[in-house]
Design a protein around this motif. Structure first.
Motif, PDB file in Angstrom:
ATOM      1  N   ALA A  99      90.348 -43.264  16.795  1.00  0.00           N
ATOM      2  CA  ALA A  99      91.470 -42.366  16.013  1.00  0.00           C
ATOM      3  C   ALA A  99      91.859 -41.471  16.562  1.00  0.00           C
ATOM      4  O   ALA A  99      93.156 -40.747  16.159  1.00  0.00           O
ATOM      5  N   CYS A 105      95.398 -45.670  21.280  1.00  0.00           N
ATOM      6  CA  CYS A 105      95.673 -46.726  20.377  1.00  0.00           C
ATOM      7  C   CYS A 105      97.058 -47.387  20.443  1.00  0.00           C
ATOM      8  O   CYS A 105      97.108 -48.694  20.229  1.00  0.00           O
ATOM      9  N   GLN A 106      97.899 -46.678  20.447  1.00  0.00           N
ATOM     10  CA  GLN A 106      99.327 -47.269  20.515  1.00  0.00           C
ATOM     11  C   GLN A 106      99.595 -48.243  21.698  1.00  0.00           C
ATOM     12  O   GLN A 106     100.088 -49.304  21.648  1.00  0.00           O
ATOM     13  N   SER A 109      97.567 -51.322  21.258  1.00  0.00           N
ATOM     14  CA  SER A 109      97.894 -52.311  20.328  1.00  0.00           C
ATOM     15  C   SER A 109      99.297 -52.995  20.679  1.00  0.00           C
ATOM     16  O   SER A 109      99.436 -54.062  20.096  1.00  0.00           O
ATOM     17  N   LEU A 165      91.440 -53.745  16.600  1.00  0.00           N
ATOM     18  CA  LEU A 165      92.467 -52.670  16.872  1.00  0.00           C
ATOM     19  C   LEU A 165      94.129 -52.907  17.037  1.00  0.00           C
ATOM     20  O   LEU A 165      94.973 -52.552  16.530  1.00  0.00           O
ATOM     21  N   TRP A 169      96.192 -51.220  13.867  1.00  0.00           N
ATOM     22  CA  TRP A 169      96.792 -49.908  14.342  1.00  0.00           C
ATOM     23  C   TRP A 169      98.242 -50.009  13.710  1.00  0.00           C
ATOM     24  O   TRP A 169      98.743 -49.066  13.130  1.00  0.00           O
ATOM     25  N   PHE A 195      93.148 -45.448   9.033  1.00  0.00           N
ATOM     26  CA  PHE A 195      92.650 -46.353  10.267  1.00  0.00           C
ATOM     27  C   PHE A 195      91.458 -45.966  10.665  1.00  0.00           C
ATOM     28  O   PHE A 195      90.662 -47.127  10.724  1.00  0.00           O
ATOM     29  N   TYR A 199      89.179 -49.266  10.174  1.00  0.00           N
ATOM     30  CA  TYR A 199      88.637 -49.726  11.359  1.00  0.00           C
ATOM     31  C   TYR A 199      87.224 -49.636  11.528  1.00  0.00           C
ATOM     32  O   TYR A 199      86.324 -50.646  11.981  1.00  0.00           O
TER      33      TYR A 199
END
Length: 220
Positions: A99, A105-106, A109, A165, A169, A195, A199
């Motif tokens: 996080a 993460c972007q 995802s 994730l 996300w 998140f 998560y």
């Protein structure tokens, strides 16, 4: 290494690698400012003050840049995780550490729906081999700290970590319309996704299920 003017034609392998890293640096910088869908090779070229042709010499497409950046950022994350000794804290620490890296993460995802498209077979294969290497390392770190989890299941767990994730996300980054629609209605409280908390909860459930299954299998 010899000093080179900005984006002079790279001829030696170390020069080419330097150019590739400069492109990845520019992509990471842009991702901190813009949504990924607004970043093109032309935008990357503008950030580097070169033509799009210069960028294409090193990466076949925007998605190829992002795949390589995903590998680089995942490597950096793995090197930085401060693993706890308490098995019950392994999954929450993992969730919190991810996080704290929203660009990673972007990109992660986007993997199945964006990044694995518009790239060659060779690029995808190269990405997946590095991904497997990183997930194997992650599995070893988890298995070392959760003795109830077998090595095979630890590697399987890393697949679930990625799938979780990828699914969660985007929900933690809602559009303004979704934010407004869910803000004041208590019935929609769970639609507002925190998140790291959600998560971490998901990963704890996954780990508990796998270790419980393993213990039942081991029982005579």
């Amino acid at each position: 290494m010899d000093e080179m003017p900005p984006f002079q034609r790279a001829r030696r392998p170390e020069q080419r690698e330097l150019r590739r890293q400069e492109i990845l640096d520019a992509a990471e910088s842009l991702l901190a400012e813009l949504p990924a869908e607004e970043i093109s090779l032309r935008e990357l070229a503008r950030r580097l003050d070169v033509s799009k042709t210069h960028v294409v010499r090193y990466f076949e497409s925007r998605e190829g840049v992002f795949l390589e950046l995903l590998n680089r950022m995942r490597r950096s994350w793995l090197d930085a995780v401060e693993w706890p000794t308490d098995p019950d804290q392994v999954m929450p620490v993992l969730a919190d550490s991810l996080a704290a890296r929203p660009i990673l993460c972007q990109l992660w995802s986007m993997l199945p729906t964006v990044l694995e498209r518009n790239v060659s077979v060779e690029t995808v294969r190269a990405y997946k081999l590095v991904d497997l290497e990183h997930r194997t390392e992650l599995a070893n770190q988890i298995a070392d700290r959760v003795p109830a989890l077998s090595a095979d299941d630890a590697l399987l767990l890393t697949e679930h970590i990625v799938v979780g994730l990828v699914g969660l996300w985007p929900f933690s980054r809602p559009t303004p319309t979704v934010v407004e629609a869910t803000r004041d209605d208590p019935r929609l409280a769970r639609a507002r996704v925190d998140f790291p908390a959600r998560y971490g909860e998901l990963l704890r459930v996954m780990l508990a299920g796998m270790t419980t299954r393993d213990s039942r299998t081991a029982t005579p």
